[in-house]
Design a protein around this motif. Structure first.
Motif, PDB file in Angstrom:
ATOM      1  N   LEU A 193      66.404  40.614  54.941  1.00 58.40           N
ATOM      2  CA  LEU A 193      67.543  41.507  54.743  1.00 58.40           C
ATOM      3  C   LEU A 193      67.508  42.091  53.335  1.00 58.40           C
ATOM      4  O   LEU A 193      67.333  41.370  52.349  1.00 58.40           O
ATOM      5  CB  LEU A 193      68.855  40.757  54.953  1.00 58.40           C
ATOM      6  N   ARG A 194      67.674  43.407  53.233  1.00 61.43           N
ATOM      7  CA  ARG A 194      67.729  44.089  51.944  1.00 61.43           C
ATOM      8  C   ARG A 194      68.980  44.965  51.908  1.00 61.43           C
ATOM      9  O   ARG A 194      69.458  45.417  52.947  1.00 61.43           O
ATOM     10  CB  ARG A 194      66.472  44.948  51.728  1.00 61.43           C
ATOM     11  N   TYR A 195      69.507  45.199  50.697  1.00 64.43           N
ATOM     12  CA  TYR A 195      70.783  45.898  50.612  1.00 64.43           C
ATOM     13  C   TYR A 195      70.833  46.845  49.423  1.00 64.43           C
ATOM     14  O   TYR A 195      70.022  46.761  48.484  1.00 64.43           O
ATOM     15  CB  TYR A 195      71.928  44.893  50.503  1.00 64.43           C
ATOM     16  N   THR A 196      71.800  47.762  49.488  1.00 59.54           N
ATOM     17  CA  THR A 196      72.120  48.641  48.366  1.00 59.54           C
ATOM     18  C   THR A 196      73.641  48.723  48.234  1.00 59.54           C
ATOM     19  O   THR A 196      74.378  48.463  49.190  1.00 59.54           O
ATOM     20  CB  THR A 196      71.580  50.071  48.585  1.00 59.54           C
ATOM     21  N   THR A 197      74.090  49.102  47.047  1.00 62.38           N
ATOM     22  CA  THR A 197      75.534  49.327  46.820  1.00 62.38           C
ATOM     23  C   THR A 197      75.791  50.683  46.167  1.00 62.38           C
ATOM     24  O   THR A 197      76.918  50.979  45.769  1.00 62.38           O
ATOM     25  CB  THR A 197      76.115  48.221  45.907  1.00 62.38           C
ATOM     26  N   ASP A 198      74.739  51.506  46.069  1.00 62.86           N
ATOM     27  CA  ASP A 198      74.883  52.798  45.381  1.00 62.86           C
ATOM     28  C   ASP A 198      74.974  53.967  46.351  1.00 62.86           C
ATOM     29  O   ASP A 198      74.861  55.126  45.948  1.00 62.86           O
ATOM     30  CB  ASP A 198      73.706  53.012  44.426  1.00 62.86           C
ATOM     31  N   GLY A 199      75.167  53.682  47.631  1.00 61.36           N
ATOM     32  CA  GLY A 199      75.285  54.753  48.618  1.00 61.36           C
ATOM     33  C   GLY A 199      73.981  55.138  49.280  1.00 61.36           C
ATOM     34  O   GLY A 199      73.987  55.879  50.267  1.00 61.36           O
ATOM     35  N   SER A 200      72.850  54.666  48.759  1.00 60.81           N
ATOM     36  CA  SER A 200      71.560  54.993  49.359  1.00 60.81           C
ATOM     37  C   SER A 200      71.236  54.034  50.499  1.00 60.81           C
ATOM     38  O   SER A 200      71.819  52.950  50.613  1.00 60.81           O
ATOM     39  CB  SER A 200      70.465  54.920  48.293  1.00 60.81           C
ATOM     40  N   ASP A 201      70.296  54.437  51.342  1.00 64.76           N
ATOM     41  CA  ASP A 201      69.865  53.584  52.437  1.00 64.76           C
ATOM     42  C   ASP A 201      68.863  52.561  51.914  1.00 64.76           C
ATOM     43  O   ASP A 201      68.022  52.896  51.064  1.00 64.76           O
ATOM     44  CB  ASP A 201      69.221  54.429  53.537  1.00 64.76           C
ATOM     45  N   PRO A 202      68.911  51.307  52.367  1.00 64.33           N
ATOM     46  CA  PRO A 202      67.944  50.316  51.889  1.00 64.33           C
ATOM     47  C   PRO A 202      66.508  50.709  52.221  1.00 64.33           C
ATOM     48  O   PRO A 202      66.234  51.308  53.263  1.00 64.33           O
ATOM     49  CB  PRO A 202      68.353  49.040  52.638  1.00 64.33           C
ATOM     50  N   THR A 203      65.611  50.365  51.311  1.00 67.45           N
ATOM     51  CA  THR A 203      64.183  50.561  51.519  1.00 67.45           C
ATOM     52  C   THR A 203      63.478  49.232  51.262  1.00 67.45           C
ATOM     53  O   THR A 203      64.101  48.236  50.888  1.00 67.45           O
ATOM     54  CB  THR A 203      63.616  51.622  50.569  1.00 67.45           C
ATOM     55  N   ILE A 204      62.164  49.250  51.411  1.00 70.62           N
ATOM     56  CA  ILE A 204      61.379  48.036  51.199  1.00 70.62           C
ATOM     57  C   ILE A 204      61.448  47.579  49.742  1.00 70.62           C
ATOM     58  O   ILE A 204      61.147  46.425  49.422  1.00 70.62           O
ATOM     59  CB  ILE A 204      59.910  48.271  51.620  1.00 70.62           C
ATOM     60  N   ARG A 205      61.905  48.459  48.857  1.00 71.68           N
ATOM     61  CA  ARG A 205      62.034  48.104  47.434  1.00 71.68           C
ATOM     62  C   ARG A 205      63.445  47.664  47.058  1.00 71.68           C
ATOM     63  O   ARG A 205      63.703  47.310  45.912  1.00 71.68           O
ATOM     64  CB  ARG A 205      61.611  49.292  46.565  1.00 71.68           C
ATOM     65  N   SER A 206      64.366  47.693  47.999  1.00 71.54           N
ATOM     66  CA  SER A 206      65.742  47.297  47.696  1.00 71.54           C
ATOM     67  C   SER A 206      65.853  45.791  47.533  1.00 71.54           C
ATOM     68  O   SER A 206      64.970  45.027  47.960  1.00 71.54           O
ATOM     69  CB  SER A 206      66.680  47.765  48.815  1.00 71.54           C
ATOM     70  N   ALA A 207      66.956  45.360  46.941  1.00 70.90           N
ATOM     71  CA  ALA A 207      67.173  43.944  46.664  1.00 70.90           C
ATOM     72  C   ALA A 207      67.264  43.141  47.961  1.00 70.90           C
ATOM     73  O   ALA A 207      67.833  43.600  48.964  1.00 70.90           O
ATOM     74  CB  ALA A 207      68.444  43.767  45.847  1.00 70.90           C
ATOM     75  N   VAL A 208      66.715  41.928  47.913  1.00 74.21           N
ATOM     76  CA  VAL A 208      66.771  41.014  49.052  1.00 74.21           C
ATOM     77  C   VAL A 208      68.106  40.288  49.053  1.00 74.21           C
ATOM     78  O   VAL A 208      68.603  39.867  48.006  1.00 74.21           O
ATOM     79  CB  VAL A 208      65.615  39.993  48.988  1.00 74.21           C
ATOM     80  N   VAL A 209      68.702  40.152  50.230  1.00 71.81           N
ATOM     81  CA  VAL A 209      69.959  39.416  50.352  1.00 71.81           C
ATOM     82  C   VAL A 209      69.663  37.919  50.253  1.00 71.81           C
ATOM     83  O   VAL A 209      68.955  37.365  51.084  1.00 71.81           O
ATOM     84  CB  VAL A 209      70.657  39.717  51.689  1.00 71.81           C
ATOM     85  N   ARG A 210      70.187  37.291  49.218  1.00 74.81           N
ATOM     86  CA  ARG A 210      70.006  35.846  49.045  1.00 74.81           C
ATOM     87  C   ARG A 210      71.345  35.110  49.040  1.00 74.81           C
ATOM     88  O   ARG A 210      71.413  33.932  49.398  1.00 74.81           O
ATOM     89  CB  ARG A 210      69.248  35.558  47.752  1.00 74.81           C
TER      90      ARG A 210
END
Length: 814
Positions: free
Chosen positions: A768-785
């Protein structure tokens, strides 16, 4: 058998350049869903000349039509044929000047998801009515609906418990018996495969799936023995025993070559990811296994939207991995004839091509967004003689029977149009003035049963198919003859039918159904085949308490006919039809719409694809299916609401005799919404694996436990094991071994708790990866831990082992 879509849909229009004799026009079209039942199109003229007030029409495909009288002033939306519609200017339209824009609103039935958005638009000018010009500047805006929320998904996901990989069952589907041994067998090179000549095919398969683990080809000294022999305690011809012993190597014994093949598939389940430097380690184990059902099928519709040979071969590989043994291929329908019949070339010259046409003499009309161009993929295409022979041969090597389906007497428009003018094989009475419309909106799609040419055609097609199967080395054993959805009103206006009925003393056109299938049976028996078809071939229409109903037809029950039963929709009155037919002596294949129609959408999320006429089919629906007692686990109606168990009161249950006539189960994938790369994979996997579990494995313990609380506890544990096996092992195997497979990645569930967002996943094993800046998650987004702080908009998506992304879930700060 299939989708009860009503012809259909909303509008569309687009970018266009006029034909040679027409004024040059460039149009931009934008579509949006304004509300659940209100849509709008915005048409902009980007050309240098005005769009005239009359003399043109924009055609498009859609699964929902505009409500009569609801279109904005100056326009009308007309149903053309099937799902093809057109937007035409009316008296209130004065033309569209260069640079001008007009908004066209209309009312429609609620649109479920992106499959229902207008597609394939093109413009036709009156000065060249046989020319359709694609509108390329067309965009349909995505739409949202709060009926499949991240919060709802989080609640569903709470049923899943993450299980450590080393605690998971080692074999899929669940085998009859597994005994774990001590230690492991380490392979440092390619095993020495030994097999008798009759297992040469299986030996080749073993070498092929092991080769990537030993790229240098170095022999490892370990023996992999393949044998045909008895398996203790098992009578099925597909039974096998697999033994992995650290001292003696690997031994697979099958009652038949098919059993050996399934043993190899189980061995494949044991194989971890390749580690060339350290070799391959297999756990010591003994597996004794056999399938629950002798018929374990999957049907793919290539008629509505065509899928080429490469897709068929990849599908066969997936079926083999799942130990499924029947590939039912729906080759013909109203919208396409998809197999070459060498003696009848017009079937593919006309029936396998779609494009803009006024009369269907050269090809068929567009459907499902295929547009005006004749050579467009999905709309046009067919299996050549050589293609079909290769598919049958490829399937046979994987112990899969190919069952071709030739739809009749209904759903036959492609064949009827292709045979027009051929007196020897014509399928319709040219003087027939019957007025009818099929469920999908066709007024001319039923073969005429009073014509001898109809039966010459059927015999010719069956003969050529049987010859292709012989050429492939896999003689045709079963053929599916359709039989569903013949509309009311057919044949009554046919002089040929009236003459036939008078000559044979018939008083009702419904009796022609039995005349037709009696003749079909004679044709098939001459080829040593027995009829199979959808449930309609096994029923008679009657009335009870003033209401129409179907009852098992006793005339055909004792003649070896096989019925594929799809209708178990709660509230439709036929919930027990499959059981009544089996109790009445018909061999029955269970393929219920509520659980095993893979073309139905996963849920109401507009980002999904698929239909909804029979409800929603997610991963749970096939997993929940209890073949011999399917009332028990029917919990929701087709709209996802709690189901009143009273709907099954008084319904027939299987007798002991009837149980013996349930020959197996089958998943069906119709292709109306599959006109795009990757959609076949998306709708098939992972649902296919749940089908495999139910087709192969014995009934789970939760299905026989009568205490509701205990049953629920057992169910939750079985569900967790299943989804963990899928997410942690089987799907990663597919990532490694089937490049580009676009299976459905689960959409996360989200829940706000104490100012943070908690995340869940139905199938463990993804990142699982996430963003909080309005962008869609990508493979470089932060991992949900850990829980995510809730600020702004939180977007979360799951990624598989290759970095491919699923749908994004979203929560926004109030």
């Amino acid at each position: 058998m299939r989708i009860r879509l009503l012809r259909a849909l909303p509008i569309l229009l687009l970018a266009v350049t006029a034909g040679s004799a027409a004024a040059q026009t460039a149009l931009r079209l934008r579509w949006e869903l304004v509300a659940d039942s209100q849509a709008a199109f915005t048409l902009t003229n980007r050309g240098p000349k005005p769009l005239p007030a009359t003399g043109w029409a924009i055609y498009f495909s859609a699964l929902r039509s505009a409500h009569p009288g609801s279109v904005a002033a100056g326009f009308d939306i007309q149903d053309v044929l099937g799902d093809l519609h057109r937007l035409v200017p009316g008296a209130g339209f004065a033309g569209l000047a260069s640079g001008a824009t007009i908004k066209i609103s209309y009312a429609t039935d609620p649109l479920l998801n992106r499959s229902f958005v207008p597609s394939g638009p093109y413009i036709v000018f009156d000065v060249a009515k046989d020319v359709g010009v694609p509108l390329s500047d067309y965009i349909a805006a995505p739409f949202d609906r709060r009926s499949a929320t991240p919060e709802n998904q989080f609640t569903l996901d709470s049923m899943t418990r993450v299980i450590p990989a080393n605690e998971l069952p080692p074999i899929f589907p669940t085998p009859v018996q597994v005994t774990k041994g001590t230690g492991e067998l380490r392979l440092t090179g390619m095993p020495q495969v030994t097999a008798s000549p009759d297992l040469a095919n299986e030996a080749t398969f073993a070498v092929e799936f092991l080769r990537p683990y030993f790229p240098a080809g170095r022999p490892g000294g370990v023996s992999l023995r393949l044998e045909v022999g008895a398996v203790e305690g098992q009578s099925s011809p597909e039974a096998y025993e697999l033994v992995v012993d650290p001292r003696t190597g690997v031994r697979i014994v099958g009652v038949s070559p098919a059993g050996v093949f399934y043993g190899l598939q189980s061995l494949r389940s044991l194989v971890p990811a390749p580690t060339p430097r350290t070799g391959l380690a297999l756990p010591a184990i003994r597996v004794v296994d056999a399938p629950r059902f002798g018929y374990r099928g999957f049907m793919l519709d290539v008629a509505r939207n065509f899928h080429p040979k490469s897709a068929a071969l990849r599908t066969l590989d997936l079926l083999a991995r799942c130990k499924l043994n029947v590939f039912h291929i729906h080759l013909t329908d109203d919208e396409g004839w998809r197999v070459e019949i060498p003696s009848l070339p017009a079937l593919t010259a006309v029936g396998a091509r779609r494009g803009h046409t006024l009369d269907s003499k050269q090809f068929l009309q567009p459907a499902f967004g295929s547009g005006p161009q004749v050579d467009r993929p999905w709309g046009s295409g067919f299996f050549s003689h050589a293609d079909y022979v290769e598919i049958v041969r490829y399937a046979a090597a994987r112990h899969i029977e190919v069952i071709p389906e030739i739809e009749m007497p209904g759903h036959a428009r492609a064949a009827i149009k292709a045979m027009q003018g051929n007196q020897q094989y014509t399928l319709n009475d040219p003087d027939d003035h019957s007025v009818y419309a099929s469920v999908q909106g066709y007024p001319d799609n039923v073969m005429n049963p009073a014509l001898e040419s109809t039966y010459r055609f059927i015999d010719r097609v069956v003969s050529d198919l049987a010859e292709m199967h012989r050429e492939a080395g896999a003689p045709l054993r079963h053929i599916h003859m359709g039989g569903d959805e013949v509309p009311a009103g057919v044949w009554v206006g046919s002089p040929a039918v009236q003459a036939y009925m008078q000559a044979h003393g018939l008083t009702n056109v419904d009796d022609l159904w039995f005349v037709f299938y009696g003749r079909v049976e004679q044709i098939l028996k001459a080829h040593d085949l027995s009829p199979s078809g959808w449930e309609e071939i096994a029923v008679r229409k009657t009335r009870r308490d003033g209401r129409g109903m179907n009852i098992p037809n006793p005339d055909f029950a004792t003649r070896g006919w096989r019925a594929y039963v799809w209708n178990n929709v709660p509230g439709w009155g036929a919930e027990d039809l499959a059981y009544r037919l089996a109790n009445g002596g018909y061999d029955v294949v269970l393929s219920p719409v509520t659980n095993l129609y893979f073309d139905l959408a996963w849920n109401p999320n507009p980002a999904e694809i698929g239909l909804d006429w029979g409800g929603y089919v997610d991963l749970r629906k096939p997993f929940d299916f209890i073949p011999l007692d399917y009332y028990r686990n029917a919990r929701l109606d087709r709209r996802g609401n709690p189901l009143d168990p009273a709907v099954f009161a008084g319904k027939d249950r299987l007798t002991d005799y009837g149980r013996a006539h349930i020959v197996g189960i089958q998943g069906n994938l119709w292709s109306e919404t599959l006109g795009g790369e990757g959609r076949l994979d998306y709708m098939m996997v992972p649902k296919l694996l749940a089908l495999a579990e139910r087709a192969w494995a014995p009934d789970p313990d939760w299905a026989s436990e009568r205490d509701p609380a205990k049953s629920e506890s057992l169910y939750r544990e079985a569900w967790s094991r299943f989804v963990n096996v899928l997410g942690q092992r089987e799907l990663p195997h597919l990532d490694r071994e089937v490049p580009g497979l676009n299976y459905r990645i689960p959409t996360p569930g989200l829940k706000v708790e104490d100012g943070t967002v908690r995340c869940s996943l139905e199938v463990p094993g993804f990142t699982l990866r996430y963003t909080t800046d309005g962008s869609d998650p990508t493979i470089r987004s932060a991992v949900v831990r850990d829980p995510i702080p809730l600020r702004g908009t939180v977007r979360v998506a799951a990624f598989n082992s290759t970095g491919r992304k699923g749908h994004t879930a979203r929560l926004t700060t109030p």
